[in-house]
Design a protein around this motif. Structure first.
Motif, PDB file in Angstrom:
ATOM      1  N   TYR A 129      48.668  25.162  66.478  1.00 42.90           N
ATOM      2  CA  TYR A 129      48.128  26.334  65.792  1.00 42.90           C
ATOM      3  C   TYR A 129      47.389  25.925  64.527  1.00 42.90           C
ATOM      4  CZ  TYR A 129      47.831  30.810  63.414  1.00 42.90           C
ATOM      5  OH  TYR A 129      47.362  31.929  62.774  1.00 42.90           O
ATOM      6  N   ARG A 130      46.146  26.406  64.410  1.00 46.49           N
ATOM      7  CA  ARG A 130      45.346  26.218  63.189  1.00 46.49           C
ATOM      8  C   ARG A 130      45.005  27.598  62.639  1.00 46.49           C
ATOM      9  NH1 ARG A 130      44.146  21.108  62.242  1.00 46.49           N
ATOM     10  NH2 ARG A 130      44.033  19.686  64.013  1.00 46.49           N
ATOM     11  N   ALA A 131      45.523  27.892  61.442  1.00 46.27           N
ATOM     12  CA  ALA A 131      45.331  29.212  60.827  1.00 46.27           C
ATOM     13  C   ALA A 131      43.861  29.547  60.641  1.00 46.27           C
ATOM     14  CB  ALA A 131      46.067  29.269  59.491  1.00 46.27           C
ATOM     15  N   GLU A 132      43.032  28.543  60.307  1.00 42.56           N
ATOM     16  CA  GLU A 132      41.625  28.824  60.012  1.00 42.56           C
ATOM     17  C   GLU A 132      40.834  29.324  61.220  1.00 42.56           C
ATOM     18  OE1 GLU A 132      41.597  24.277  60.808  1.00 42.56           O
ATOM     19  OE2 GLU A 132      42.895  25.661  59.732  1.00 42.56           O
ATOM     20  N   ILE A 145      57.221  28.832  75.041  1.00 40.62           N
ATOM     21  CA  ILE A 145      56.906  27.940  73.919  1.00 40.62           C
ATOM     22  C   ILE A 145      58.203  27.514  73.247  1.00 40.62           C
ATOM     23  CG2 ILE A 145      55.778  27.782  71.662  1.00 40.62           C
ATOM     24  CD1 ILE A 145      53.524  29.513  72.860  1.00 40.62           C
ATOM     25  N   LYS A 146      58.398  26.194  73.171  1.00 43.33           N
ATOM     26  CA  LYS A 146      59.633  25.609  72.636  1.00 43.33           C
ATOM     27  C   LYS A 146      59.453  25.073  71.219  1.00 43.33           C
ATOM     28  CE  LYS A 146      61.621  26.273  76.619  1.00 43.33           C
ATOM     29  NZ  LYS A 146      62.869  26.955  76.864  1.00 43.33           N
ATOM     30  N   ALA A 147      58.192  24.853  70.802  1.00 42.84           N
ATOM     31  CA  ALA A 147      57.904  24.382  69.444  1.00 42.84           C
ATOM     32  C   ALA A 147      56.475  24.761  69.099  1.00 42.84           C
ATOM     33  CB  ALA A 147      58.070  22.862  69.346  1.00 42.84           C
ATOM     34  N   VAL A 148      56.222  24.909  67.799  1.00 46.61           N
ATOM     35  CA  VAL A 148      54.871  25.177  67.298  1.00 46.61           C
ATOM     36  C   VAL A 148      54.564  24.119  66.247  1.00 46.61           C
ATOM     37  CG1 VAL A 148      53.331  26.802  66.124  1.00 46.61           C
ATOM     38  CG2 VAL A 148      55.094  27.661  67.682  1.00 46.61           C
ATOM     39  N   ALA A 149      53.442  23.409  66.444  1.00 40.53           N
ATOM     40  CA  ALA A 149      52.929  22.475  65.444  1.00 40.53           C
ATOM     41  C   ALA A 149      51.770  23.175  64.757  1.00 40.53           C
ATOM     42  CB  ALA A 149      52.481  21.175  66.103  1.00 40.53           C
ATOM     43  N   SER A 150      51.921  23.458  63.463  1.00 41.09           N
ATOM     44  CA  SER A 150      50.957  24.274  62.735  1.00 41.09           C
ATOM     45  C   SER A 150      50.452  23.554  61.491  1.00 41.09           C
ATOM     46  CB  SER A 150      51.629  25.594  62.331  1.00 41.09           C
ATOM     47  OG  SER A 150      50.759  26.356  61.528  1.00 41.09           O
ATOM     48  N   ASP A 151      49.234  23.921  61.073  1.00 43.40           N
ATOM     49  CA  ASP A 151      48.687  23.383  59.829  1.00 43.40           C
ATOM     50  C   ASP A 151      49.051  24.252  58.630  1.00 43.40           C
ATOM     51  OD1 ASP A 151      47.092  25.588  60.356  1.00 43.40           O
ATOM     52  OD2 ASP A 151      45.196  24.538  60.028  1.00 43.40           O
ATOM     53  N   ALA A 152      49.831  25.313  58.863  1.00 42.59           N
ATOM     54  CA  ALA A 152      50.275  26.210  57.790  1.00 42.59           C
ATOM     55  C   ALA A 152      51.755  26.514  57.999  1.00 42.59           C
ATOM     56  CB  ALA A 152      49.470  27.510  57.830  1.00 42.59           C
ATOM     57  N   PRO A 153      52.489  26.727  56.918  1.00 40.75           N
ATOM     58  CA  PRO A 153      53.897  27.086  57.085  1.00 40.75           C
ATOM     59  C   PRO A 153      54.011  28.389  57.882  1.00 40.75           C
ATOM     60  CG  PRO A 153      53.381  26.645  54.779  1.00 40.75           C
ATOM     61  CD  PRO A 153      52.083  26.673  55.530  1.00 40.75           C
ATOM     62  N   LEU A 154      54.995  28.458  58.751  1.00 39.13           N
ATOM     63  CA  LEU A 154      55.209  29.681  59.519  1.00 39.13           C
ATOM     64  C   LEU A 154      56.670  29.795  59.900  1.00 39.13           C
ATOM     65  CD1 LEU A 154      55.411  28.756  62.801  1.00 39.13           C
ATOM     66  CD2 LEU A 154      53.016  28.388  62.389  1.00 39.13           C
TER      67      LEU A 154
END
Length: 191
Positions: A129-132, A145-154
Motif C-alpha cells: 500500500y502506497r498512500a500517495e 490479506i494476512k499482512a499489509v506493507a505500507s509506506d504510511a502508519p496504519l
C-alpha cells in the motif's frame, strides 16, 4: 478479472502460496525484484506466477519455437542447458487460470509460490500500500490479506500484520516465516 468467481485453489501443506496484491503502480514487481535475492540467499526457493493484463509474448517471431507454436503446438516447450520455457496458447479463455498455473509449478517443488496480481483469487496475500496513490486499502474488503506493507502508519484489522514497505529485511523475515505458518493460514480471516 472477469465477473465470474475464481476457481477454488487446491491447498496443501507441501506447497505454500502467498499472493502479492496491490493497486497498479504500487511496486509489486519492484518489491519482488528486491526481495527474491534475499530469500534465495537465505535458502528459500521461491517460484513466481505473475499476472499480465495484456497479450504478451516471450517468444521471438521467426524462431523455431515461435513458428511451431503458431503452427499449433499446445503446449510448446523449448529447452537448453541453461533454461526451459513452456508456452501455451489459451484461445477463448478470458483470464489466466491461477489454479492450473499452480499445478504447473507444483511438480518443481518450490519452497513457496509467490503470486503477483490475481488479487481477486481466494488465497492468502500480502498487500502493498502506497498512500500517495490515493487508492483504498484492500484489507478491509479482502479477508485473505494476512499482512499489509505500507509506506504510511496504519491500523490493520485483528490478525493482520503491519509491515513497513521500506523495511525490506522485515518483509523478507515475514515471507521466510510464511511456509511455517502456511498450514494454519489456508483460510480467510473471520470478519
Amino acid at each position: 478479472m472477469s465477473s465470474a468467481m475464481p476457481a477454488p485453489l487446491r491447498f496443501d501443506d507441501r506447497l505454500p502460496l502467498l499472493g502479492i496484491a496491490a493497486w497498479s503502480g504500487t511496486g509489486k514487481t519492484t518489491l519482488l525484484e528486491r526481495l527474491l535475492p534475499r530469500l534465495t540467499a537465505r535458502g528459500m526457493r521461491a517460484a513466481v506466477i505473475k499476472h499480465a493484463h495484456h497479450a504478451f509474448d516471450v517468444d521471438q517471431p521467426g524462431k523455431d519455437s515461435h513458428r511451431l507454436r503458431q503452427a499449433g503446438a499446445a503446449p510448446m516447450l523449448v529447452a537448453s542447458g541453461a533454461r526451459w520455457a513452456l508456452m501455451m496458447e489459451t484461445p477463448g479463455q478470458q483470464e489466466a487460470d491461477l489454479a492450473a498455473l499452480i499445478e504447473t509449478v507444483r511438480p518443481l517443488a518450490p519452497d513457496l509460490v509467490l503470486v503477483e496480481g490475481f488479487k481477486a483469487w481466494p488465497l492468502p496475500k500480502l498487500e502493498l500500500y502506497r498512500a500517495e496513490l490515493g487508492q483504498p486499502l484492500r484489507v478491509a474488503d479482502d479477508p485473505w490479506i494476512k499482512a499489509v506493507a505500507s509506506d504510511a502508519p496504519l491500523v490493520t484489522p485483528p490478525g493482520v500484520d503491519a509491515l513497513a514497505l521500506d523495511d525490506l529485511e522485515a518483509i523478507a523475515d515475514w515471507v521466510l516465516a510464511w511456509p511455517a505458518r502456511w498450514p494454519t493460514e489456508q483460510v480467510p480471516r473471520l470478519e
